[in-house]
Design a protein around this motif. Structure first.
Motif, PDB file in Angstrom:
ATOM      1  N   TRP A  37      44.574  37.756  22.905  1.00 52.70           N
ATOM      2  CA  TRP A  37      44.777  37.719  24.354  1.00 52.70           C
ATOM      3  C   TRP A  37      45.824  36.693  24.760  1.00 52.70           C
ATOM      4  CZ3 TRP A  37      40.250  39.921  22.742  1.00 52.70           C
ATOM      5  CH2 TRP A  37      39.788  41.021  23.463  1.00 52.70           C
ATOM      6  N   LEU A  94      33.354  36.071  30.078  1.00 54.61           N
ATOM      7  CA  LEU A  94      34.364  37.083  29.761  1.00 54.61           C
ATOM      8  C   LEU A  94      34.891  37.739  31.037  1.00 54.61           C
ATOM      9  CD1 LEU A  94      32.627  38.633  26.641  1.00 54.61           C
ATOM     10  CD2 LEU A  94      34.844  37.469  26.639  1.00 54.61           C
ATOM     11  N   LEU A 174      38.284  43.016  28.238  1.00 53.57           N
ATOM     12  CA  LEU A 174      37.364  41.902  28.447  1.00 53.57           C
ATOM     13  C   LEU A 174      36.097  42.351  29.168  1.00 53.57           C
ATOM     14  CD1 LEU A 174      39.902  39.092  29.391  1.00 53.57           C
ATOM     15  CD2 LEU A 174      38.457  39.156  27.352  1.00 53.57           C
TER      16      LEU A 174
END
Length: 407
Positions: A37, A94, A174
């Motif tokens: 990410w 998240l 996510l």
């Protein structure tokens, strides 16, 4: 001498291994892909590598700082309650990681909240239940099985996470991982004990346990070794994809490398746990740290090609978390299982201080010098330090008969 602790009531070894392994597979599998990410988030948000790296560093530090508290609560009130809280915090963190657009709120979500969540959903909590359920002569093996499960999570989740980022976008990926983290909740119910873990405990208080452990030289040396472990593995785990990209290697190479790390870590952690039943664990730990340093030296010395990356990933993967079973087994062997989650949490705190420095310095020094060379050199030097530190560790149970610990 240590008094053997009765097993956790109402739980079987098979039940604990199954539920614990699945929880660790989820919690560790998700976190091992965070390096993927880095590029999409900093590109879209206009941040530097240090911004992302700092959040990951805070995550590791928060994980470590919250670890002793989570372990203390698990030892006192039952691990399953802590695991449920950890699963909920993981999912929320998240989601925050996906929706926030400010570095501070990103650090609070991806750093603080996910770090706290990991303290309540990974090794120290699961090992506490295992330590109370598995007989002492099989603990190292059982710890190896749980650690191997976390390694399998990395192997299984890495390709899934990269596929989700490529096909669904990094934010949607996510959100989906947040949903997966909620699976920890029903699995935690499989680890319910009929009474609080401390109900079967001996006479030692929390304060006595802490004074005893922190005053014991071998505990200090184990913490030093674990500091190095955290520095090395989190630096590599987060920054290896960007290091390879900087040298012209594509996403498929870094994906394959992290998959190989996860795959060979399955074998490495299980092997370390099994060997810990037969050989001095301090020798295993010294060998692991020394071999890590050698592997990094060779990796930096040979031409960087996909083949050299895959070979390095396989070797470092075998050594990746193989420190976890023998380190925790030594702690249980020395101090017993009564406060194992808490003491394991403190040892892991030192691991996470190293993780903080490894991941943060990776971004900080890259932005300052345009290279990861200094951090690679630090990883080598610290590996040698950890090798030497583990050799004098004493593995025998601490003798409490001659000491009267104050309340």
């Amino acid at each position: 001498m240590n008094t053997p602790r009765p097993p956790a009531p109402g739980l079987t070894v098979q039940q604990v291994l199954l539920c614990g392994a699945l929880i660790v597979t989820l919690s560790m599998g998700i976190r091992h892909g965070f390096g993927f990410w880095l590029q999409p988030i900093i590109t879209e948000r206009g941040w530097t590598r240090e911004t992302f790296s700092f959040a990951m560093a805070v995550q590791n530090l928060s994980w470590g700082a919250a670890g002793p508290i989570a372990g203390m609560l698990a030892d006192r009130f039952g691990s399953w309650k802590v695991l449920i809280g950890g699963g909920l915090a993981y999912a929320l963190g998240l989601v925050m990681m996906a929706i926030t657009s400010h570095p501070l709120s990103f650090t609070l979500g991806a750093g603080v909240l996910i770090g706290v969540a990991q303290s309540g959903s990974t090794y120290a909590i699961i090992y506490g239940v295992l330590g109370r359920t598995v007989s002492p002569e099989k603990r190292s093996w059982a710890f190896g099985v749980a650690a191997a499960a976390g390694s399998f999570g990395q192997f299984a989740m890495i390709p899934l996470e990269t596929w989700l980022i490529s096909h669904a976008g990094w934010q949607t990926a996510l959100f989906l991982l947040a949903t997966a983290a909620l699976l920890i909740l029903p699995l935690a119910l499989g680890l319910r004990e009929r009474q609080a873990a401390s109900g079967a405990a001996g006479h030692q208080s929390v304060g006595q346990a802490l004074r005893e452990a922190f005053g014991y030289r071998s505990f200090q040396l184990l913490m030093l070794g674990y500091f190095v472990c955290g520095f090395q593995v989190v630096f590599i785990g987060v920054h290896l994809p960007s290091y390879l990209k900087d040298h012209g290697l594509g996403l498929e190479v870094s994906t394959g490398a992290l998959m190989l790390i996860g795959l060979f870590n399955v074998f490495g952690t299980y092997t370390a746990g099994s060997l810990g039943q037969r050989f001095p664990k301090r020798h295993l730990l010294a060998a692991i740290y020394g071999l890590r340093a050698v592997a990094i030296v060779i990796f930096l010395s040979v031409p960087l090609t996909p083949l050299s990356v895959y070979v390095f990933a396989a070797v470092i993967g075998f050594l990746w978390l193989s420190t976890v079973p023998p380190t925790n087994a030594v702690v249980a062997q020395i101090f017993g299982a009564q406060h194992l989650s808490m003491l394991g949490g403190f040892v892991f705190f030192s691991h996470q201080i190293g993780s903080f420095l490894g991941v943060w310095l990776g971004g900080k020094l890259y932005d300052a010098t345009g290279s990861y060379d200094i951090v690679w050199m630090l990883a080598i030097a610290l590996g040698i330090v950890a090798m030497l530190a583990n050799l004098p560790v004493r593995e025998t149970p601490i003798d409490r008969s001659a000491r009267a610990l104050p309340a």
